[in-house]
Design a protein around this motif. Structure first.
Motif, PDB file in Angstrom:
ATOM      1  N   LEU A   6      93.122  20.602  34.103  1.00  0.00           N
ATOM      2  CA  LEU A   6      91.851  20.560  34.827  1.00  0.00           C
ATOM      3  C   LEU A   6      92.138  20.543  36.318  1.00  0.00           C
ATOM      4  O   LEU A   6      92.916  19.708  36.805  1.00  0.00           O
ATOM      5  N   ILE A   7      91.544  21.484  37.034  1.00  0.00           N
ATOM      6  CA  ILE A   7      91.614  21.507  38.497  1.00  0.00           C
ATOM      7  C   ILE A   7      90.228  21.130  38.985  1.00  0.00           C
ATOM      8  O   ILE A   7      89.264  21.872  38.799  1.00  0.00           O
ATOM      9  N   LEU A   8      90.133  19.968  39.616  1.00  0.00           N
ATOM     10  CA  LEU A   8      88.837  19.367  39.918  1.00  0.00           C
ATOM     11  C   LEU A   8      88.684  19.123  41.417  1.00  0.00           C
ATOM     12  O   LEU A   8      89.557  18.533  42.062  1.00  0.00           O
ATOM     13  N   VAL A  38      93.279  26.589  31.589  1.00  0.00           N
ATOM     14  CA  VAL A  38      93.039  25.882  32.856  1.00  0.00           C
ATOM     15  C   VAL A  38      91.549  25.954  33.191  1.00  0.00           C
ATOM     16  O   VAL A  38      90.973  27.040  33.253  1.00  0.00           O
ATOM     17  N   THR A  39      90.942  24.793  33.419  1.00  0.00           N
ATOM     18  CA  THR A  39      89.536  24.722  33.835  1.00  0.00           C
ATOM     19  C   THR A  39      89.484  24.438  35.332  1.00  0.00           C
ATOM     20  O   THR A  39      90.121  23.504  35.812  1.00  0.00           O
ATOM     21  N   VAL A  40      88.727  25.261  36.039  1.00  0.00           N
ATOM     22  CA  VAL A  40      88.527  25.077  37.485  1.00  0.00           C
ATOM     23  C   VAL A  40      87.092  24.601  37.670  1.00  0.00           C
ATOM     24  O   VAL A  40      86.142  25.317  37.338  1.00  0.00           O
ATOM     25  N   LEU A  41      86.936  23.384  38.216  1.00  0.00           N
ATOM     26  CA  LEU A  41      85.629  22.724  38.185  1.00  0.00           C
ATOM     27  C   LEU A  41      85.242  22.128  39.544  1.00  0.00           C
ATOM     28  O   LEU A  41      86.012  21.379  40.142  1.00  0.00           O
ATOM     29  N   ASP A  42      84.043  22.461  39.996  1.00  0.00           N
ATOM     30  CA  ASP A  42      83.420  21.769  41.119  1.00  0.00           C
ATOM     31  C   ASP A  42      82.730  20.541  40.538  1.00  0.00           C
ATOM     32  O   ASP A  42      81.671  20.631  39.931  1.00  0.00           O
ATOM     33  N   GLY A  43      83.354  19.376  40.741  1.00  0.00           N
ATOM     34  CA  GLY A  43      82.795  18.145  40.188  1.00  0.00           C
ATOM     35  C   GLY A  43      81.761  17.496  41.068  1.00  0.00           C
ATOM     36  O   GLY A  43      81.066  16.566  40.635  1.00  0.00           O
ATOM     37  N   VAL A  59      96.671  17.451  31.820  1.00  0.00           N
ATOM     38  CA  VAL A  59      97.078  17.211  33.208  1.00  0.00           C
ATOM     39  C   VAL A  59      95.889  17.532  34.109  1.00  0.00           C
ATOM     40  O   VAL A  59      95.037  18.350  33.755  1.00  0.00           O
ATOM     41  N   MET A  60      95.844  16.885  35.263  1.00  0.00           N
ATOM     42  CA  MET A  60      94.685  17.077  36.155  1.00  0.00           C
ATOM     43  C   MET A  60      95.110  17.061  37.615  1.00  0.00           C
ATOM     44  O   MET A  60      95.893  16.210  38.046  1.00  0.00           O
ATOM     45  N   VAL A  61      94.560  17.989  38.366  1.00  0.00           N
ATOM     46  CA  VAL A  61      94.676  18.027  39.830  1.00  0.00           C
ATOM     47  C   VAL A  61      93.308  17.669  40.393  1.00  0.00           C
ATOM     48  O   VAL A  61      92.295  18.235  39.976  1.00  0.00           O
ATOM     49  N   VAL A  62      93.282  16.739  41.352  1.00  0.00           N
ATOM     50  CA  VAL A  62      92.032  16.375  42.020  1.00  0.00           C
ATOM     51  C   VAL A  62      92.177  16.656  43.514  1.00  0.00           C
ATOM     52  O   VAL A  62      93.126  16.189  44.146  1.00  0.00           O
ATOM     53  N   PHE A  63      91.236  17.419  44.057  1.00  0.00           N
ATOM     54  CA  PHE A  63      91.151  17.626  45.503  1.00  0.00           C
ATOM     55  C   PHE A  63      90.018  16.759  46.044  1.00  0.00           C
ATOM     56  O   PHE A  63      88.921  16.733  45.478  1.00  0.00           O
ATOM     57  N   ASP A  64      90.267  16.076  47.165  1.00  0.00           N
ATOM     58  CA  ASP A  64      89.201  15.267  47.754  1.00  0.00           C
ATOM     59  C   ASP A  64      89.538  14.967  49.205  1.00  0.00           C
ATOM     60  O   ASP A  64      90.704  14.984  49.615  1.00  0.00           O
ATOM     61  N   ALA A 160      98.847  33.771  38.450  1.00  0.00           N
ATOM     62  CA  ALA A 160      99.140  35.025  39.140  1.00  0.00           C
ATOM     63  C   ALA A 160      98.183  35.158  40.318  1.00  0.00           C
ATOM     64  O   ALA A 160      97.192  34.435  40.422  1.00  0.00           O
ATOM     65  N   GLU A 161      98.489  36.091  41.202  1.00  0.00           N
ATOM     66  CA  GLU A 161      97.539  36.394  42.271  1.00  0.00           C
ATOM     67  C   GLU A 161      96.312  37.046  41.645  1.00  0.00           C
ATOM     68  O   GLU A 161      96.422  37.849  40.723  1.00  0.00           O
ATOM     69  N   GLY A 162      95.145  36.707  42.130  1.00  0.00           N
ATOM     70  CA  GLY A 162      93.928  37.281  41.572  1.00  0.00           C
ATOM     71  C   GLY A 162      92.780  36.309  41.676  1.00  0.00           C
ATOM     72  O   GLY A 162      92.602  35.671  42.715  1.00  0.00           O
ATOM     73  N   SER A 163      92.022  36.151  40.617  1.00  0.00           N
ATOM     74  CA  SER A 163      90.897  35.225  40.636  1.00  0.00           C
ATOM     75  C   SER A 163      90.678  34.680  39.229  1.00  0.00           C
ATOM     76  O   SER A 163      91.136  35.258  38.251  1.00  0.00           O
ATOM     77  N   THR A 164      89.985  33.543  39.162  1.00  0.00           N
ATOM     78  CA  THR A 164      89.678  32.909  37.887  1.00  0.00           C
ATOM     79  C   THR A 164      88.169  32.855  37.718  1.00  0.00           C
ATOM     80  O   THR A 164      87.466  32.267  38.546  1.00  0.00           O
ATOM     81  N   GLU A 165      87.685  33.480  36.671  1.00  0.00           N
ATOM     82  CA  GLU A 165      86.256  33.417  36.382  1.00  0.00           C
ATOM     83  C   GLU A 165      85.930  32.046  35.801  1.00  0.00           C
ATOM     84  O   GLU A 165      86.566  31.603  34.843  1.00  0.00           O
TER      85      GLU A 165
END
Length: 204
Positions: A6-8, A38-43, A59-64, A160-165
């Motif tokens: 989870l990328i949060l 991998v889930t990319v989430l605006d929490g 596993v989880m990454v949190v940006f804040d 990879a380089e690109g984008s995640t829907e």
């Protein structure tokens, strides 16, 4: 069973540098291609509503934006058990209290991700309703995303380089490019207050 990540990003884009975490996940989605594991989430500021996402993640990454008491714009990386302590040490807003509770609840229920990292940035300005991220904080977004990419790659989640829907970002009108392009001037937005109540010079 395959591992999941989870990328949060958490925070509030309406309060200047409070939006750092949300803008980071937008950058991830726009520049990196992850698979369905991998889930990319605006929490945002959702608090306990985020629990189901934590339950699914290994596993989880949190940006804040986090007040570490450092020079504005400084980034600091915290891992594992230190994450809740750093998020609660000096709360800047209710969303941090809420997310600290999310982690505590997930741990109590036995489904907190086994590994987590907080990628935080010291804010420059928070008391600016409707304001932009400050340049010192905006400049850290690519660096923060690169750190997250490396941390996840070391755990088998390679982008990879690109984008995640992902359906889990804010409405397109609130994303950084559109939000900033539509910004009114300070006069139009009345962000400095109502001129009718300012002291007038020259009055007896």
């Amino acid at each position: 069973m395959a591992q999941k990540a989870l990328i949060l990003g958490i925070g509030n884009v309406l309060w200047a540098d409070e939006g750092f975490g949300v803008r980071c996940v937008e950058h991830v989605a726009a520049t990196l291609a992850y698979g369905p594991e991998v889930t990319v989430l605006d929490g945002g500021t959702q608090g306990l509503y985020l629990l189901p996402f934590l339950e699914e993640a290994d596993v989880m990454v949190v940006f804040d934006a986090v007040d570490y008491g450092l020079e504005p714009g400084t980034m600091k990386i915290v891992e594992g058990e230190e994450v809740p302590a750093f998020m609660g040490a000096k709360k800047m807003s209710l969303h941090q209290t809420g997310f600290q509770d999310v982690i505590a609840t997930a741990q109590l229920m036995g489904y907190c991700p086994g590994e987590l990292v907080l990628i935080g940035c010291q804010p420059v300005e928070l008391e600016d309703y409707g304001g932009s991220l400050r340049p010192e904080v905006t400049a850290r977004i690519p660096e923060a995303v690169a750190i997250a990419r490396g941390w996840l790659a070391a755990r088998g989640f390679v982008a990879a380089e690109g984008s995640t829907e992902t359906p889990d970002l804010a409405d397109a009108s609130l994303r950084m490019d559109a939000y900033e392009a539509g910004r009114p001037t300070e006069d139009e937005a009345c962000r400095s207050g109502d001129a009718r109540f300012f002291p007038q010079s020259g009055r007896g």
